[in-house]
Structure formats: structure tokens, C-alpha cells
Design a protein around this motif. Structure first.
Motif, PDB file in Angstrom:
ATOM      1  N   TRP A 126      -7.592  44.428   4.591  1.00 28.18           N
ATOM      2  CA  TRP A 126      -6.827  45.557   4.077  1.00 28.18           C
ATOM      3  C   TRP A 126      -7.812  46.570   3.493  1.00 28.18           C
ATOM      4  O   TRP A 126      -8.736  46.201   2.790  1.00 28.18           O
ATOM      5  N   GLY A 127      -7.612  47.828   3.770  1.00 30.13           N
ATOM      6  CA  GLY A 127      -8.456  48.867   3.187  1.00 30.13           C
ATOM      7  C   GLY A 127      -9.636  49.255   4.058  1.00 30.13           C
ATOM      8  O   GLY A 127      -9.917  50.419   4.252  1.00 30.13           O
ATOM      9  N   ILE A 138      -0.092  44.853  -5.615  1.00 28.69           N
ATOM     10  CA  ILE A 138       0.872  43.817  -5.236  1.00 28.69           C
ATOM     11  C   ILE A 138       1.937  44.354  -4.290  1.00 28.69           C
ATOM     12  O   ILE A 138       2.191  43.782  -3.234  1.00 28.69           O
ATOM     13  N   GLU A 139       2.575  45.430  -4.654  1.00 22.35           N
ATOM     14  CA  GLU A 139       3.725  45.948  -3.899  1.00 22.35           C
ATOM     15  C   GLU A 139       3.391  46.397  -2.486  1.00 22.35           C
ATOM     16  O   GLU A 139       4.262  46.412  -1.626  1.00 22.35           O
ATOM     17  N   SER A 140       2.149  46.777  -2.252  1.00 26.08           N
ATOM     18  CA  SER A 140       1.795  47.379  -0.964  1.00 26.08           C
ATOM     19  C   SER A 140       1.035  46.440  -0.034  1.00 26.08           C
ATOM     20  O   SER A 140       0.605  46.862   1.031  1.00 26.08           O
ATOM     21  N   ARG A 141       0.888  45.179  -0.397  1.00 25.86           N
ATOM     22  CA  ARG A 141       0.057  44.267   0.392  1.00 25.86           C
ATOM     23  C   ARG A 141       0.808  42.980   0.729  1.00 25.86           C
ATOM     24  O   ARG A 141       1.128  42.185  -0.146  1.00 25.86           O
ATOM     25  N   ARG A 142       1.037  42.798   2.016  1.00 34.35           N
ATOM     26  CA  ARG A 142       1.733  41.588   2.473  1.00 34.35           C
ATOM     27  C   ARG A 142       0.967  40.324   2.116  1.00 34.35           C
ATOM     28  O   ARG A 142       1.565  39.292   1.833  1.00 34.35           O
ATOM     29  N   GLU A 169       1.838  46.515   7.560  1.00 35.68           N
ATOM     30  CA  GLU A 169       2.125  45.808   8.806  1.00 35.68           C
ATOM     31  C   GLU A 169       0.976  44.910   9.257  1.00 35.68           C
ATOM     32  O   GLU A 169       1.010  44.367  10.357  1.00 35.68           O
ATOM     33  N   LEU A 170      -0.038  44.749   8.420  1.00 35.66           N
ATOM     34  CA  LEU A 170      -1.170  43.900   8.787  1.00 35.66           C
ATOM     35  C   LEU A 170      -0.733  42.436   8.843  1.00 35.66           C
ATOM     36  O   LEU A 170       0.111  41.984   8.069  1.00 35.66           O
ATOM     37  N   ALA A 171      -1.332  41.692   9.762  1.00 35.01           N
ATOM     38  CA  ALA A 171      -0.960  40.300   9.978  1.00 35.01           C
ATOM     39  C   ALA A 171      -1.323  39.433   8.774  1.00 35.01           C
ATOM     40  O   ALA A 171      -2.361  39.621   8.136  1.00 35.01           O
TER      41      ALA A 171
END
Length: 163
Positions: A45-46, A117-121, A153-155
Motif C-alpha cells: 500500500w502506498g 485504519i479506515e482506508s486500508r483493507r 481494492e488491493l489484494a
């Protein structure tokens, strides 16, 4: 939110061994592991042009206040060889405080609850596994609600690895 939750991640070297070693070092520092999520393999992520991460969330008990806990986590990272080169870059180990009960902290070096927290699956999926109905102390939503609204939407896939 009831409890202290930390996220461990690794995407270089023997990722699983780094997670295991971090857990053992934390235990040696007097931190009690109360529960742990499944280990997930997640897209970075990022900064996406790097190897995938292994991530696990631990629910812990610690006698330390949040700042002292942060120091323990940073010491653990350093003892495992963590070198901070670039934001969101590859790392042998990364340990973040996600929640410290219902505390809200807004310092330069520590923000609780963790602002991502809220933005990362990769945080919400294991949190939903562990404490689906626990409520975020700022936005008032539980982990299930935040996951349903998350646009990442990252796996984030289950593994059969164990700590």
C-alpha cells in the motif's frame, strides 16, 4: 474500542520469521499476546512496486502507556534490522499501534487510533476477524462498517502460516 491492537508487517527476507521474531521480542519486553489474527499476504500500500507483505494483527496487554509502548515497538524494529529509508518503502519489519483502547492521541510521532485504519483493507480485514463490532473511538463506526465502506481494492488474502 476495547483492547490494544498492533499491526506487524514484513515484505523482505524471510517475512514469516521476522513476524515470529518480533512477537518473541515483544513477549520478552513483558507484552502479553491476548489474541492474533490470521496472517494475510497483502499487496503493498502506498508504494506498489515492491514485494507483497505478510501482515498480522495482535491484541496485546501492556503495562506501558502509549508512548512507552511506541518506544518498545521501535526498539523491536531496530533490533530486527529495520532501517527507515523511505515512507511506505520495503521493510523487514513494521509495527504500528492501531488502537490503544478508546484513547485518542494526536502527536507528531504518534497518532491513535492509527489514521490509516479506515482506508486500508490489510488492517480492516484482520480487525473484522478479531473484533468486528468494536467501535472506532473517533468515527463511531465498527470494523465491519468501515470494511464495507473501504475503497481500497488491493489484494489481502488468507495464508495458512502460523506465528
Amino acid at each position: 474500542m476495547n483492547g490494544i491492537y498492533i499491526l506487524l508487517g514484513s515484505n523482505i527476507g524471510n517475512r514469516l520469521e521476522y513476524l515470529r521474531e518480533a512477537e518473541q521480542l515483544l513477549i520478552a519486553e513483558g507484552i502479553q499476546i491476548m489474541d492474533e489474527s490470521t496472517i494475510y499476504e497483502t499487496q503493498p500500500w502506498g508504494k506498489e512496486n515492491q514485494d507483497w507483505f505478510l501482515n498480522v494483527i495482535l491484541q496485546i496487554e501492556a503495562s506501558q502507556d502509549p508512548l512507552a509502548l511506541l518506544e518498545t515497538l521501535l526498539k523491536t524494529e531496530k533490533s530486527l534490522g529495520r532501517i527507515r529509508k523511505e515512507k511506505w518503502g520495503e521493510r523487514c519489519i513494521d509495527i504500528d499501534i492501531l488502537y490503544y483502547h478508546d484513547q485518542r492521541i494526536e502527536l507528531d510521532n504518534l497518532k491513535i487510533p492509527h489514521p490509516g485504519i479506515e482506508s486500508r483493507r490489510f488492517t480492516l480485514i484482520p480487525l473484522t476477524e478479531m473484533c468486528p463490532l468494536e467501535v472506532h473511538p473517533i468515527n463511531g463506526k465498527n470494523q465491519l462498517q468501515m470494511l464495507a465502506e473501504c475503497q481500497d481494492e488491493l489484494a489481502c488474502r488468507l495464508t495458512d502460516y502460523k506465528l
